[in-house]
Structures are given as structure tokens and as C-alpha cells.
Design an enzyme around this catalytic site. Structure first.
Site, mmCIF file in Angstrom:
data_model
loop_
_atom_site.group_PDB
_atom_site.id
_atom_site.type_symbol
_atom_site.label_atom_id
_atom_site.label_comp_id
_atom_site.label_asym_id
_atom_site.label_seq_id
_atom_site.Cartn_x
_atom_site.Cartn_y
_atom_site.Cartn_z
ATOM 1 N N GLU A 41 -91.581 27.397 -18.251
ATOM 2 C CA GLU A 41 -92.166 26.381 -17.383
ATOM 3 C C GLU A 41 -92.095 26.883 -15.947
ATOM 4 O OE1 GLU A 41 -89.805 22.911 -17.839
ATOM 5 O OE2 GLU A 41 -90.078 22.793 -20.014
ATOM 6 N N ASP A 98 -85.106 16.325 -9.643
ATOM 7 C CA ASP A 98 -84.375 17.584 -9.547
ATOM 8 C C ASP A 98 -83.040 17.437 -8.831
ATOM 9 O OD1 ASP A 98 -86.383 19.116 -10.808
ATOM 10 O OD2 ASP A 98 -87.559 19.069 -8.964
#
Length: 272
Positions: A54, A65
Site C-alpha cells: 500500500e 495515523d
């Protein structure tokens, strides 16, 4: 019309299943430590044992994140990364490895770039699909139409908090695989992946035939083996980013570190 590589993604996941193991999926933001360095690192991850990668599209407000990936995103953005660089990363990694390459991105950059334009350009680069963690399935029709037109997978994220009816709705709209977040919270390595992930995989499999890949928290071979015992794929991101951060300006050491980690994780998923 250029088509993307969803068939390649499907084939790789099916091959791993036929071997009686989970697939290993690695993640790295594009442009980290710089564009060319990121390409080299992703290739090293695939050479080391990853089945799929990815490519993250760094964002200034990365709500999913954790601090490790945020640090890498900041480095990439300060380096002037553009979407064209993300697409070049996909194209180069695919050209050099023929492995399935997905883009993981928040919705805003895609929307601003142009939905159909992004899908067409990603397919032209050889991309296999897109993971869109913040795009609600109810608002995804325009993207899904573009993705289907250009032969791309649309991977949605499910979480332990998702009710069974919600899992059915999300997975019915997706393709490629389902990204199962192992726990509530942001990305990052964890001491334990926990039982929530196994329960989420069980509930997700009850409503879809798509492979279910687990991410968030896996950082070593033992954890990879644990997750591989109940999931179709194991997704690792922060641990790869951390290896590159630890290497600092020593590019060769960073590449060796991510290649070695991929090998350790690949051995783990095979034990699982």
C-alpha cells in the site's frame, strides 16, 4: 481505456490462501524518505516477502495515523510531495515487481484532484485499487463507479465497533479485500494485537466472501503469526516506517532493514 490491476490483487490473495497462509501486506507513505527512496523501500519490502504493498498518500490532517506515520507524512510533505509523485511511485513499483500496488488515501485529496481523473491515472500507473479509510460507504457511489470503470478495487475499513448490519453494508460495496482495523484508535505498533481482531474477522466473514486483512498494531513475526492464524492477510505499516526512521540518512541500512523485516514477517505469516 487503461484498466487497473484488481485481477492481480485477487490472484495474489487467492494464491496465498491456496498455500494455506495469510498474505503479507506492507505499507509505506509515498515521498518518504523522499520519492526515489520510497520507491526503493517499497521494492525492498516486496523482495523481502510482502505479497502486496500500500502506498500512502500523505495528508496534512491524518486522523487515522499515529505518530510514526505522521512523522513520515510530514517529511514527505515538507519535501514537496504531489499526487503525481504518488502515482509515479505506484508506476515504478509495479513496473519493477509486477506486484499489486494500492493507494491508501483520505478522501479530500482524491476529491480535489478529480474522482474519475484519479481513478484513470491510478489505473494507468498499474495500480490495483484504493483504500479510503474516511469515505463513508453511503457517499462512495461516485468513487465506486470510477473504480469499476477503470478496473480498480475499492477497499473499505471496518472496525471492532461496527455492528453486524453495518459490516454487511460496507462489505457489499467493497472489492479486493476488507481492511479490518484490529482495535479502535490510530495506527502504530502494539504490544498485543488483542482478541478484538479475531472477533471482527469472524463477524466480517459471516457477511462477505471477500478476504479479510487485519491492520493496526502488527510489528513483529510473532504478532504476524498470531493474526495469520485467523485472517486472510496481515497488514504492517508503522513498523516499516520505524525501520526507515531509525536508519536516518543511511539509505542502504534503511533498505536492508525493511527487507529484513519483510522476511521476518513473511516467515511469521507462514507459521500462522
Amino acid at each position: 481505456m487503461t484498466r487497473g490491476n484488481i485481477s492481480s490483487l485477487d490472484s495474489v490473495l487467492a494464491s496465498a490462501s491456496a498455500e494455506g497462509r495469510a498474505a503479507l501486506v506492507g505499507y509505506l507513505p509515498a515521498g518518504f524518505p523522499d520519492v526515489d527512496g520510497g520507491i526503493e523501500a517499497l521494492v525492498a519490502m516486496l523482495e523481502g516477502g510482502c505479497d502486496v504493498v500500500e502506498v500512502g498518500l500523505p495528508h496534512s490532517d491524518p486522523v487515522l495515523d499515529g505518530p510514526v506515520i505522521q512523522t513520515a507524512d510530514d517529511i514527505a510533505l515538507r519535501g514537496g510531495l504531489k499526487i503525481v509523485d504518488v502515482l509515479r511511485t505506484v508506476a515504478e513499483v509495479y513496473r519493477r515487481t509486477s506486484a499489486p500496488v494500492l493507494v491508501m488515501t483520505y478522501w479530500n485529496p482524491v476529491d480535489r484532484y478529480g474522482v474519475e481523473r484519479f481513478a484513470e491515472d491510478l489505473a494507468a500507473a498499474g495500480g490495483a485499487g484504493c483504500i479510503l479509510p474516511d469515505l463513508p460507504v453511503e457517499e462512495s457511489a461516485v468513487w465506486r463507479a470510477a473504480a469499476e470503470k477503470f478496473g480498480l478495487a475499492t477497499v473499505f475499513v471496518v472496525a471492532p465497533s461496527s455492528r453486524d448490519s453495518r459490516l454487511a453494508k460496507i462489505t457489499a460495496a467493497g472489492s479486493g479485500f476488507v481492511y479490518a482495523a484490529s482495535l479502535m484508535g490510530v495506527t502504530g505498533t502494539r504490544a498485543s494485537v488483542g482478541e478484538q481482531a479475531a472477533d471482527l474477522v469472524r463477524r466480517t466473514r459471516a457477511v462477505t466472501a471477500l478476504p479479510v486483512c487485519v491492520g493496526l498494531g502488527v510489528s513483529n513475526a510473532a504478532q504476524a503469526s498470531e493474526v495469520a492464524s485467523f485472517a486472510d492477510g496481515v497488514i504492517v505499516g508503522s513498523a516499516f516506517v520505524a525501520r526507515l526512521l531509525d536508519a536516518g540518512s543511511d539509505r542502504s541500512a534503511g533498505l536492508a532493514a525493511v527487507r529484513a523485516l519483510a522476511g521476518e514477517l513473511a516467515a511469521g505469516v507462514r507459521r500462522g
